[in-house]
Scaffold this motif. Structure first.
Motif, short mmCIF file in Angstrom:
data_model
loop_
_atom_site.label_atom_id
_atom_site.label_comp_id
_atom_site.label_asym_id
_atom_site.label_seq_id
_atom_site.Cartn_x
_atom_site.Cartn_y
_atom_site.Cartn_z
N LEU A 108 0.92 -1.46 -0.14
CA LEU A 108 -0.30 -0.01 -0.39
C LEU A 108 0.45 1.49 0.28
N LEU A 109 1.46 1.14 1.15
CA LEU A 109 2.98 2.02 0.55
C LEU A 109 3.33 2.30 -0.39
N LEU A 110 3.81 1.52 -1.53
CA LEU A 110 4.48 1.91 -2.27
C LEU A 110 3.70 2.18 -3.48
N ALA A 111 2.14 1.36 -3.72
CA ALA A 111 0.88 2.27 -4.31
C ALA A 111 0.75 3.66 -4.37
N LEU A 112 0.75 3.56 -2.64
CA LEU A 112 0.51 4.90 -2.80
C LEU A 112 1.54 6.32 -3.21
N THR A 119 6.26 10.31 -10.37
CA THR A 119 6.46 10.77 -11.60
C THR A 119 7.10 10.29 -12.60
N ARG A 120 8.01 10.94 -12.34
CA ARG A 120 9.43 10.10 -13.80
C ARG A 120 9.23 8.35 -13.38
N PHE A 121 9.56 7.71 -14.09
CA PHE A 121 10.03 6.40 -14.30
C PHE A 121 9.31 5.63 -13.56
N ARG A 122 7.48 5.95 -13.82
CA ARG A 122 7.15 5.52 -12.72
C ARG A 122 6.30 3.58 -13.66
N THR A 123 6.48 3.80 -14.92
CA THR A 123 6.04 2.17 -15.40
C THR A 123 7.88 1.64 -15.02
N VAL A 124 8.57 2.24 -15.18
CA VAL A 124 9.98 1.42 -14.63
C VAL A 124 10.04 0.99 -13.41
N PHE A 125 9.36 1.28 -12.17
CA PHE A 125 8.93 1.50 -10.93
C PHE A 125 8.12 0.24 -10.91
N ARG A 126 7.18 0.06 -11.45
CA ARG A 126 5.52 -0.63 -11.62
C ARG A 126 6.57 -2.09 -11.50
N VAL A 127 7.04 -2.22 -13.00
CA VAL A 127 7.71 -3.75 -13.24
C VAL A 127 8.52 -4.04 -12.36
#
Length: 308
Positions: A108-112, A119-127
């Motif tokens: 939940l903390l990571l999702a928040l 905002t930057r590299f959000r997709t990289v963090f998700r993957v």
């Protein structure tokens, strides 16, 4: 000469009831392969194992399985006097009690953070956070076993700060926390994605209305965000709880249930009993675990279901 259309009588071939029966037969025809596979390979073994748990079936009965004796609930009574099984059940409860809340909280903390702060590299963090989920658990367990060795990466890192790390997987005090840590790291990506999707579904108007009323960040999180997250939290708690109750690969690959049964799980205990040839006893053990899963799921539904 004109030809009149056939009359659709209530009981004839063109009646709605006849068409419904025909469509039903066609539907069952398409579903039949799945139904047969389900009955033969899933429902059949489930019923057979349940019946087997009330017998004394062992390896010697494989040639004549119908000659086994019915012993009623004797296997279940023996289980709750077996200290090894009770230790395995205790270890499983510890794994769930500490692992599930920790996984959900960090996810939940990571999702928040991904939903608001990063905002930057959000997709990289998700993957990056989701990558362990799609990686083989055996491969992950082997890597972590090397990390947690006395001369592994973790102790080398601690040594830079003058800390002498223990033999993590051979310590009765550190082996279980090590497995919990690895399980949290591996499963956090799934819940992060679920929570992130739920957070993006929270109406922005509710936050704006709360801000107008003077609500701070914590108040908005408690009274706006959390209520909207209850369905996602319920789903996450159920799937994580079921998965953690069935943990097997971690102790199987990393500790073999040791040291001194400190990481022996209920699933690993059942696996060992099958290996020893105690088939009925192992079946009883698996159904005890199934009952625990059902009770935990019902408790989670009662505590986390949305209250309208």
């Amino acid at each position: 000469m004109s030809v009149s259309a056939p009359v659709r009588r209530s009981g004839g071939a063109y009646s709605p009831a006849a068409r419904h029966r025909r469509q039903t037969l066609i539907a069952w025809g398409f579903a039949a392969p799945f139904v047969v596979l389900f009955l033969v390979f899933l429902a059949g073994p489930i019923v057979s194992s349940l019946l087997m748990s009330f017998t004394d079936m062992t390896t010697r009965d494989l040639r004549n399985p119908l000659a086994v004796d019915f012993v009623g609930f004797e296997n279940y009574v023996t289980l709750f006097t077996d200290q090894k099984f009770l230790r395995a059940l205790q270890n499983t409860v510890v794994f769930v009690v500490f692992g599930v809340p920790l996984t959900m909280g960090l996810a939940l903390l990571l999702a928040l953070a991904l939903n608001t702060g990063i905002t930057r590299f959000r997709t990289v963090f998700r993957v990056g956070y989701y990558a362990p989920v799609v990686t083989s658990i055996v491969a992950i367990a082997i890597v972590w076993r090397f990390i947690l060795q006395p001369d592994g990466l973790l102790n080398v890192f601690l040594g830079w700060f003058g800390v002498q790390g223990p033999d993590w997987l051979q310590s009765t005090g550190w082996a279980m926390p090590s497995l919990i840590l690895m399980a949290v790291w591996r499963n956090i990506g799934t819940l992060m994605v679920i929570f992130l999707a739920a957070l993006q579904g929270v109406p922005r108007e509710q936050h704006e209305a709360a801000m107008v009323d003077g609500a701070g960040v914590l108040a908005r999180f408690r009274y706006v965000t959390l209520p909207e997250l209850r369905p996602a939290m319920l789903f996450a708690a159920v799937i994580t709880g079921i998965g953690f109750l069935q943990f097997f690969e971690e102790p199987f690959v990393m500790t073999r249930g040791g040291p001194l049964d400190s990481t022996l799980s209920s699933a690993f205990f059942t696996f060992n009993q099958f290996g020893f040839g105690n088939y009925a006893y192992a079946a009883a053990s698996s159904y005890v675990l199934f009952l625990v899963i059902v009770l935990l799921t019902l408790l989670q539904f009662r505590l986390l279901r949305r209250k309208d």
